[in-house]
Every structure is written in structure tokens, then in C-alpha cells.
Design a protein around this motif. Structure first.
Motif, PDB file in Angstrom:
ATOM      1  N   ARG A 180      26.311 -18.131  27.147  1.00 19.37           N
ATOM      2  CA  ARG A 180      25.603 -18.726  25.997  1.00 19.37           C
ATOM      3  C   ARG A 180      25.456 -20.227  26.199  1.00 19.37           C
ATOM      4  O   ARG A 180      24.378 -20.801  26.013  1.00 19.37           O
ATOM      5  CB  ARG A 180      26.391 -18.468  24.702  1.00 19.37           C
ATOM      6  N   LYS A 181      26.530 -20.871  26.669  1.00 22.17           N
ATOM      7  CA  LYS A 181      26.475 -22.336  26.856  1.00 22.17           C
ATOM      8  C   LYS A 181      25.425 -22.661  27.920  1.00 22.17           C
ATOM      9  O   LYS A 181      24.665 -23.628  27.774  1.00 22.17           O
ATOM     10  CB  LYS A 181      27.852 -22.856  27.286  1.00 22.17           C
ATOM     11  N   ASP A 212      19.192 -25.088  19.912  1.00 16.66           N
ATOM     12  CA  ASP A 212      19.792 -24.121  20.838  1.00 16.66           C
ATOM     13  C   ASP A 212      19.938 -22.755  20.193  1.00 16.66           C
ATOM     14  O   ASP A 212      19.732 -21.732  20.834  1.00 16.66           O
ATOM     15  CB  ASP A 212      21.157 -24.628  21.330  1.00 16.66           C
ATOM     16  N   GLU A 213      20.258 -22.759  18.896  1.00 19.65           N
ATOM     17  CA  GLU A 213      20.471 -21.465  18.226  1.00 19.65           C
ATOM     18  C   GLU A 213      19.168 -20.698  18.035  1.00 19.65           C
ATOM     19  O   GLU A 213      19.173 -19.502  17.770  1.00 19.65           O
ATOM     20  CB  GLU A 213      21.197 -21.679  16.899  1.00 19.65           C
ATOM     21  N   GLN A 242      22.162 -28.423  18.334  1.00 24.97           N
ATOM     22  CA  GLN A 242      22.664 -27.066  18.099  1.00 24.97           C
ATOM     23  C   GLN A 242      21.618 -26.227  17.358  1.00 24.97           C
ATOM     24  O   GLN A 242      21.405 -25.057  17.673  1.00 24.97           O
ATOM     25  CB  GLN A 242      23.969 -27.157  17.282  1.00 24.97           C
ATOM     26  N   THR A 295      17.189 -20.261  20.458  1.00 27.12           N
ATOM     27  CA  THR A 295      16.875 -19.717  21.792  1.00 27.12           C
ATOM     28  C   THR A 295      16.921 -18.197  21.787  1.00 27.12           C
ATOM     29  O   THR A 295      17.815 -17.603  21.189  1.00 27.12           O
ATOM     30  CB  THR A 295      17.928 -20.225  22.800  1.00 27.12           C
ATOM     31  N   HIS A 335      12.349 -28.387  24.624  1.00 27.04           N
ATOM     32  CA  HIS A 335      13.271 -27.301  24.303  1.00 27.04           C
ATOM     33  C   HIS A 335      12.437 -26.032  24.192  1.00 27.04           C
ATOM     34  O   HIS A 335      11.434 -25.995  23.482  1.00 27.04           O
ATOM     35  CB  HIS A 335      14.020 -27.549  22.991  1.00 27.04           C
ATOM     36  N   HIS A 393      21.966 -22.370  26.476  1.00 28.57           N
ATOM     37  CA  HIS A 393      21.645 -23.526  25.624  1.00 28.57           C
ATOM     38  C   HIS A 393      21.381 -24.765  26.477  1.00 28.57           C
ATOM     39  O   HIS A 393      20.431 -25.511  26.236  1.00 28.57           O
ATOM     40  CB  HIS A 393      22.791 -23.781  24.640  1.00 28.57           C
ATOM     41  N   ARG A 394      22.209 -24.946  27.519  1.00 24.43           N
ATOM     42  CA  ARG A 394      22.076 -26.150  28.336  1.00 24.43           C
ATOM     43  C   ARG A 394      20.711 -26.185  29.034  1.00 24.43           C
ATOM     44  O   ARG A 394      20.052 -27.207  29.096  1.00 24.43           O
ATOM     45  CB  ARG A 394      23.201 -26.225  29.380  1.00 24.43           C
TER      46      ARG A 394
END
Ligand SMILES: Cc1cc2nc3c(=O)[nH]c(=O)nc-3n(C[C@H](O)[C@H](O)[C@H](O)COP(=O)(O)O)c2cc1C
Length: 450
Positions: A347-348, A288-289, A285, A291, A17, A351-352
Motif C-alpha cells: 500500500r505504501k 493517496d487514499e 493522504q 488511488t 497524482h 501511494h508513493r
């Protein structure tokens, strides 16, 4: 015993990540400490994994501002890992565009000797254009030219690794003869890209040659893999896409007169584990947040080749913008297909792709993750996986402690090593030297078949 999974630990500094290093579970303070990676490799060996894999590119990535995207040189790193382990395979990346065959042959033969036969070579042509300027070139060679050079490169290093026949080292103190030079051969290679006299100055290694790995997904890339690779790394977001790739690459190998079982297909999977699925999703999550949108937007602009300035993070992608998007690489196509299929917001998407750069990311309980791995393995999508922990070391330790035992209890993964070499782990043959009588017979037979 039935068919079993091949599992590698794909180690990326800081984890896969892109924002992992910012998470309290991570250890960014240890990323330049070799003992950190030796401990990880020992943990993977204790879980009986096939190999550790270390990626590389001979240029600094543009996004190091926000992510741990630096590199330690693979052979230096793998040699240190070899010294701290006994059975686990050691797969490293080397570029056919920015290395010379003689040097590559020495590096892998030495690593194979040092590790007692555990070396694997991830053969790349290097996608990073900026590498060219580190090697005195103004332009990065075009894709097709890189693959033409790669094809000859593999032939040259193959000849160099074969230039010492097995048994050439006689080491007879009585007669004072160390090597039987009649079994050491100059290769006299003259090709479009290389002129190499040989022989190699390192005796034939335990595996004869490192295991050939490749990760191409373009037409040239797949043709190259079908001809040369013994394992193919690949990235897929869905079972269907992985099944299509699997069938395609196995068919291409068969068309080359090869046994498709001797070409392993290993997609990447990045697991988030929790005692419940909700807990695992919440964990993902959290990462991802962390990022940095600017980081992800930079990658999206590059992959899609379009200007995203007009879009807000919670906007979906307008169809006309997607229609004008470039197809720079197979990763671009994978991204476009995902955006279209799932109507994702910016945003998705950030994150992906922040998670594992387009590789399959799964969040669930250990049982759910084991089920997903078994599903792909038993439905023509994978012969195994590159495990891509989102963060280190915990992201891998959780997988080794909680998912591997489930796979072992189902008879899908080894509980003990039955071999000492990477070829042994992957169920691959040890090639004869093409200069040995046996090797020449094999070549004549293959020639007769071709
Ligand atoms: C799991 C995986 C690992 C990869 N590792 C590297 C790497 O270490 N260095 C590199 O330059 N490219 C790496 N690549 C990129 C591929 O070598 C290749 O360039 C890319 O998949 C595009 O395919 P193509 O060469 O057929 O266009 C990797 C790709 C995958 C899927």
C-alpha cells in the motif's frame, strides 16, 4: 547576481497524482479545454518560471481506465500556449523513434518562430513498447538501436536547423530578392538510419535551434545526454541519489569536452503545501487514499516484472520476490531501492508511486518546501526543478503564490525575466549555423579539441 534556480512547470493532464482527478479540488471537466492550460501557463509566466513542459508518447497508456492518461498532441498544444504567453519557455516531447527528422525540424523551427524563440525539445526514444504497432512495426526497436538512431537523428535535425544561415532572408523589395540562396544549404545527409537532402523549408529560427532536453538515466541515456543535452530531466527519491546523478552526468559532459555548466540537471519535485506539516501530509493522504489499487498494482507488476497476486496491501515485499524482480528501466531500480531502503508495504509503495511516478514528493509548509529546494540546489543535486503539481490548477497556484516568493526573497529565483528566449532563461548560448563561416570556425576548433 549569484547562481539562480531554473524552474519549469511540468503539466500532466489532471495533475501528477494518478487519482488527482477524483479529488474535489480538481477540475476534470476542463482537461480538454485549451483555455485551462493557457491560464496555467499564464500563471507560471506571472511567477517568472523558465518554461512549461508537456510530456508525450505516441500510444494510449494502458491505465486510462482509472486515470487521466490521455494526450493532446504537443505541438498543437504548445502553439496554443505560445499564443497566450510572451516570455515563458515551451518544452515539448518528440520521439526520435517514431518521427522523421525533417518533420521534427519543421515542427520545432515553426514553434520557435511562432513563440519568438521559446522552444525546447525533450528528446525521447519512447519507452512505450506498444507504440510500435501504431507505426507499422511488430516489435519496438531495442534500447541500444533506439539510441543509435537518436544520435543520428539529432545530427540530422541540427544540420536542417542550420541549413539557413542567419541573414539568409534578405527581403529586398527593390531588387526583388527575398532570400540569399548562397546562404541556404542542402545538407546531403547519408547515414545508417537516414538519408535527408534538405535544406529545411523554414528560415533559421530565433534561437537557431530549440533547447535540447533529455531524460535518459540508463548508461546509453546518460551518454546521449552528456553529448547532446543542454538540460536533463531526472527522477530521484533522495538527496544522495540526486547528488550521485548530478556528479556523474556533469563528469560525462566534461569528458565530451563540454562546459558542465551548460548542462542543467533538473529533477522533478511534487509539492503538497499546508499551513503546518501535518496539514500538508493529511492533504497528500487524501489523494493517496483515492488511488485505485488495481491501477498501481498494474504499474508495479510492469516495473518489477513479478507476480504480486499473493501479497495483501499491508504486506511488506518478501526478499526472495525482490531478488527475482526485473530491472526493466532505471525507474525499476529506483523503485527496488526505495522498497528495500524503507521496507515499504504494498500500500505504501502504491501511494508513493501514485504521487509522481518515482519523482520526489514533499509535503510541508511553504518554508519547508523552499528549504528542501534550496538544500538540493546548494548541495550539488540540482540546477533547478520540474515542478509537478499533484493536482491542477490549485496544486500549482499554491506553489506559485507561497513558495516562489520565498525563493525570490532569498535571491534564489528571478523576480523579473531578463531575457525573451528559453536559451536566455537557461543561460545558454545561441549556436552558430554550422554552414556559416563563424560556425565552421567553431566546428574546426571543437574538432581540434576532440
Ligand atoms: C521528467 C521526465 C520526463 C519524461 N518525459 C517523457 C516523455 O514525455 N515521453 C517519453 O516517452 N519518455 C519520457 N521520459 C522517459 C525518458 O525519456 C527515458 O526513456 C527514461 O528516463 C528511461 O531512460 P533511458 O532512456 O536512459 O532508458 C521522461 C522521463 C523523465 C524523468
Amino acid at each position: 547576481m549569484g547562481r539562480q534556480l531554473k524552474l519549469n512547470l511540468f503539466i500532466y493532464p489532471g495533475g501528477h497524482h494518478e487519482a488527482a482527478w477524483r479529488h474535489p479540488k480538481s477540475r476534470p471537466d476542463r482537461l480538454l479545454d485549451i483555455r485551462f492550460y493557457q491560464e496555467l501557463a499564464q500563471r507560471a509566466e506571472a511567477a517568472k518560471l523558465d518554461a512549461v513542459f508537456y510530456a508525450d508518447g505516441p500510444a494510449l497508456e494502458s491505465n486510462v481506465q482509472y486515470a487521466t492518461r490521455f494526450r493532446l498532441e504537443p505541438f498543437t498544444w504548445l502553439s496554443a500556449i505560445a499564443a497566450a504567453t510572451e516570455k515563458i519557455g515551451l518544452i515539448g516531447t518528440a520521439s526520435t523513434t517514431y518521427l522523421e527528422p525533417y518533420n521534427a525540424a519543421r515542427l520545432f523551427a515553426s514553434l520557435d518562430h511562432l513563440s519568438g524563440g521559446r522552444a525546447g525539445w525533450n528528446i525521447v526514444t519512447t519507452g512505450a513498447e506498444r507504440a510500435a504497432r501504431n507505426f507499422g512495426l511488430d516489435e519496438h526497436p531495442p534500447h541500444a538501436e533506439r539510441y543509435s538512431r537518436a544520435d543520428e537523428f539529432v545530427q540530422v535535425v541540427g544540420k536542417l536547423w542550420d541549413s539557413w544561415e542567419d541573414g539568409a532572408v534578405v527581403s529586398d523589395a527593390g531588387t526583388g530578392v527575398f532570400a540569399d540562396t548562397s546562404r541556404i544549404h542542402p545538407i546531403g545527409h547519408q547515414g545508417d538510419h537516414f538519408r535527408v537532402e534538405g535544406p529545411l523549408n523554414t528560415p533559421r529560427s530565433p534561437q537557431g535551434r530549440p533547447v535540447y532536453v533529455q531524460a535518459g538515466s540508463s548508461a546509453d541515456g546518460k551518454a546521449f545526454a552528456a553529448k547532446h543535452a543542454e538540460a536533463v530531466f531526472t527522477a530521484h527519491q533522495t538527496l544522495q541519489s540526486a547528488q550521485d546523478f548530478y556528479a556523474d552526468i556533469k563528469a560525462l559532459a566534461a569528458a565530451e569536452g563540454r562546459d558542465p555548466e551548460k548542462l542543467l540537471v533538473l529533477p522533478g519535485i511534487s509539492p503538497y503545501l499546508g499551513s503546518t506539516e501535518a496539514e500538508a501530509r493529511a492533504l497528500r493522504q487524501e489523494f493517496d487514499e483515492l488511488t485505485q489499487p488495481e491501477y498501481g498494482l498494474g504499474i508495479l507488476r510492469k516495473l518489477l516484472g513479478v507476480d504480486l497476486d499473493g501479497l495483501k496491501l499491508d504486506d511488506t515485499f518478501p526478499d526472495d520476490l525482490l531478488a527475482s524482480a526485473g530491472r526493466e528501466s532505471s525507474r525499476s531500480q529506483l523503485l527496488l531501492d526505495t522498497i528495500r531502503r524503507e521496507r515499504l508495504t504494498v500500500r505504501k509503495v502504491l501511494h508513493r508511486f501514485a504521487g509522481a511516478r518515482g519523482h520526489y514528493t514533499v509535503a510541508g509548509t511553504p518554508l519547508q518546501v523552499a528549504d528542501e529546494i534550496q538544500l538540493w540546489f546548494e548541495n550539488g543535486a540540482a540546477d533547478g526543478f520540474n515542478i509537478m503539481p499533484p493536482w491542477l490548477p490549485g496544486g500549482f497556484e499554491a506553489f506559485a503564490d507561497e513558495v516562489v516568493p520565498i525563493l525570490q526573497s532569498r535571491g534564489l529565483f528571478r523576480t523579473e525575466y531578463s531575457a525573451r528566449t528559453l536559451r536566455g532563461h537557461f543561460g545558454l548560448d545561441r549556436p552558430e549555423s554550422q554552414y556559416s563561416p563563424a560556425g565552421q570556425t567553431t566546428q574546426q576548433l571543437q574538432g581540434a579539441h576532440a
